[in-house]
Each structure stands twice: as structure tokens, then as C-alpha cells.
Design a protein around this motif. Structure first.
Motif, short mmCIF file in Angstrom:
data_model
loop_
_atom_site.label_atom_id
_atom_site.label_comp_id
_atom_site.label_asym_id
_atom_site.label_seq_id
_atom_site.Cartn_x
_atom_site.Cartn_y
_atom_site.Cartn_z
N ARG A 93 65.79 -38.35 12.41
CA ARG A 93 65.96 -38.03 10.99
C ARG A 93 64.88 -37.08 10.50
O ARG A 93 65.10 -36.32 9.55
N VAL A 115 67.42 -28.89 14.84
CA VAL A 115 68.50 -29.08 13.87
C VAL A 115 69.79 -29.56 14.53
O VAL A 115 70.70 -30.02 13.83
N SER A 123 70.93 -32.92 13.55
CA SER A 123 71.18 -33.07 12.11
C SER A 123 70.15 -33.93 11.41
O SER A 123 70.48 -34.95 10.78
N GLU A 152 67.37 -35.04 8.53
CA GLU A 152 67.26 -34.85 7.09
C GLU A 152 66.08 -33.96 6.75
O GLU A 152 66.11 -33.20 5.78
N VAL A 212 62.82 -31.43 8.39
CA VAL A 212 62.25 -30.67 9.50
C VAL A 212 60.78 -30.40 9.19
O VAL A 212 60.44 -29.80 8.16
N GLU A 241 69.79 -27.04 2.90
CA GLU A 241 70.48 -27.85 3.91
C GLU A 241 69.54 -28.90 4.49
O GLU A 241 69.96 -30.00 4.85
N TYR A 242 68.26 -28.54 4.59
CA TYR A 242 67.25 -29.45 5.11
C TYR A 242 66.07 -29.49 4.14
O TYR A 242 65.81 -28.52 3.42
N THR A 243 65.35 -30.60 4.17
CA THR A 243 64.05 -30.67 3.53
C THR A 243 63.03 -30.20 4.58
O THR A 243 63.02 -30.71 5.70
#
Length: 276
Positions: free
Chosen positions: A111, A187, A190, A192, A194, A221-223
Motif C-alpha cells: 500500500r 505502481v 497499485s 495508495e 509512493v 492518482e497517488y499520494t
């Protein structure tokens, strides 16, 4: 390592950052409260309180040895791998305690993925590098792996450069391609969040520009939480910036505010190159 000559500029203008005006921060996906960490008898972090908003890019800046990379490694428990480390305080991911004894660190790292300072491609094919984490998670279908590989390489802006040599060795790629491959590998599962620990420090200016462009594209798309010594880079890519010094979080807020109107003299002195 000390910041390079470009890491202590005059305060960057909002236009140089090429980002939309900062809006109110969304709810945090990561939250630290009273976080302290010791390496043996040496305390490295002191009572850090920090929120990381969902879908935004947060930069951690400060002099070498100030605690920013130590804090970053707390977010996916990479410090668990270092002997003699102990912590106090709390860290939450989506309201769940990261350091709870029942939490599986491997599941946490799916995650909260991480891209390291030095690119670390595996001695495998490009394809197998990208799908490595998916295989560990039990994904076996060739079609599913192929689709995930293409999707991840496209997100990492690498697909067009390698699509005809996916079976070739990843180690044959250039340094900048190595780092984008590592981002694709991160990535692919998937995550949450990075985490990026100085992802451009070993790259040439052209490769650095590609990575920065990629960070901007992945925003939302990502934090993303990025450690950087280069303050111009922080100004270009981040929505929020947190300034660390001597193991303490000195100031955090919207990047434009931190760089143009910091609340504290210590922050201003670092941004303008008076120390660091």
C-alpha cells in the motif's frame, strides 16, 4: 551529502513552479503525531506531527542528517530492518495504526511503495521487473501480468521506449530509464502512497526533468512523498512542503507559502541559503 549549489536559491516564484494555485488540502491519508525515533541511544526524530494529504505531492526538505529520510522510512516501516531502532508516538495510514503489532509489514509496503535514491532494477527482464510484486502477491495469469506491465510502464512514461524489448535485460537500460522502471515496478501493485527518497540525485538533468514530469502526472492518482535536497525541485513538483532540521519538523504548509512567505525565521534562513 550537502545540498548542491542549486539547492539554495532565492525563493522560487509561483510561476516557476508551474503548478495551479494551492487549494485547501484534502483529508490526510498519512498522519504522524508525536513521532520520535532512536537509533540505539541516538535520537533522530523529535515529536514530529505531520499530515500528508491524499492525492498530493509532499516534499520533505532540510539539511543532510536532519531526519527527513528517517521519517520517510517510518511510513512503510523500512526502519524495521535496522537493528536497535525504537519509536514512540503514532503513525496512521487511513486511520489504521502503521506500527500496530498485528499489522503485516509486507502488506503495508504494497500500500505504501518506495522508490530509492539509487535505482535498483533486478537482474531480470524488463517484464519480470515490472510484474515482480504482482507475482509475489499471487498473480499468475499471463494476460493479467501483460496488461499490468503495459499499464505500469505507460504510467512511468517508459512504454514507448521498451515495448519491443520487454524480454531483454533491465540492466541494459540507462540510469534514467532504470529509475522510471523502478517507478513502474512500484505502481504495478497499485499502492495508495509512493515514497521517493531523492529519486533524482543520481540522474543527469534530462533524466531528472523526465522524473519530475512523471511525478506531476502521477499526482492525484497517488499520494506522493518525496525527499529532496534540491529546493527548486520541491518548488516545481510539490503541493506541500515540510522543512526538517535537527530531527524536528520546523514548519509545513503549502509549497508556495513555505518558499515565499515562511512563518519562521529558521525556514527562511534555510530557503535563502543562510545555512544548510
Amino acid at each position: 551529502m550537502t545540498p548542491d549549489a542549486h539547492s539554495a536559491p532565492s525563493a522560487p516564484s509561483a510561476s516557476s513552479a508551474r503548478r495551479p494555485a494551492a487549494a485547501a488540502a484534502p483529508a490526510p491519508v498519512l498522519r504522524a503525531r508525536g513521532l520520535c525515533l532512536w537509533y540505539g541511544a541516538k535520537q533522530a526524530l523529535f515529536d514530529v506531527d505531520l499530515d500528508v494529504p491524499r492525492g498530493q505531492v509532499t516534499s520533505l526538505i532540510g539539511p543532510s542528517g536532519c531526519g527527513k529520510s528517517t521519517f520517510l522510512r517510518c511510513l512503510n516501516r523500512m526502519n524495521d530492518m535496522i537493528g536497535g531502532v525504537r519509536m514512540s508516538g503514532s503513525l496512521w495510514l487511513d486511520g489504521e495504526e502503521i506500527n500496530h503489532p498485528d499489522r503485516d509489514a509486507i502488506a503495508l509496503r504494497r500500500r505504501v511503495g518506495m522508490v530509492f535514491q539509487k535505482p535498483n532494477p533486478f537482474p531480470k527482464s524488463i517484464f519480470e521487473n515490472v510484474v515482480f510484486g504482482l507475482r509475489l502477491a499471487g498473480v499468475r495469469g499471463r494476460q493479467a501480468l501483460a496488461e499490468a506491465c503495459e499499464r505500469s510502464l505507460r504510467r512511468a512514461a517508459l512504454w514507448d521506449e521498451v515495448k519491443d524489448r520487454l524480454a531483454g535485460p533491465a540492466l541494459a537500460l540507462s540510469g534514467g530509464q532504470h529509475q522510471r522502471l523502478c517507478i513502474a515496478r512500484t505502481v504495478a501493485v497499485s499502492p495508495e502512497v509512493v515514497l521517493m527518497d531523492e529519486p533524482c540525485s543520481a540522474l543527469d538533468p534530462r533524466s531528472t526533468a523526465r522524473i519530475e514530469e512523471l511525478i506531476r502526472e502521477l499526482r492525484g492518482e497517488y499520494t506522493i512523498v518525496i525527499v529532496t535536497h534540491n529546493m527548486q525541485q520541491a518548488a516545481r513538483v510539490s503541493d506541500r512542503t515540510a522543512f526538517f532540521h535537527l530531527g524536528r519538523l520546523v514548519e509545513a504548509g503549502p509549497t508556495d507559502a513555505i518558499f515565499t512567505r515562511p512563518a519562521l525565521r529558521e525556514t527562511s534562513d534555510y530557503i535563502t541559503g543562510r545555512f544548510g
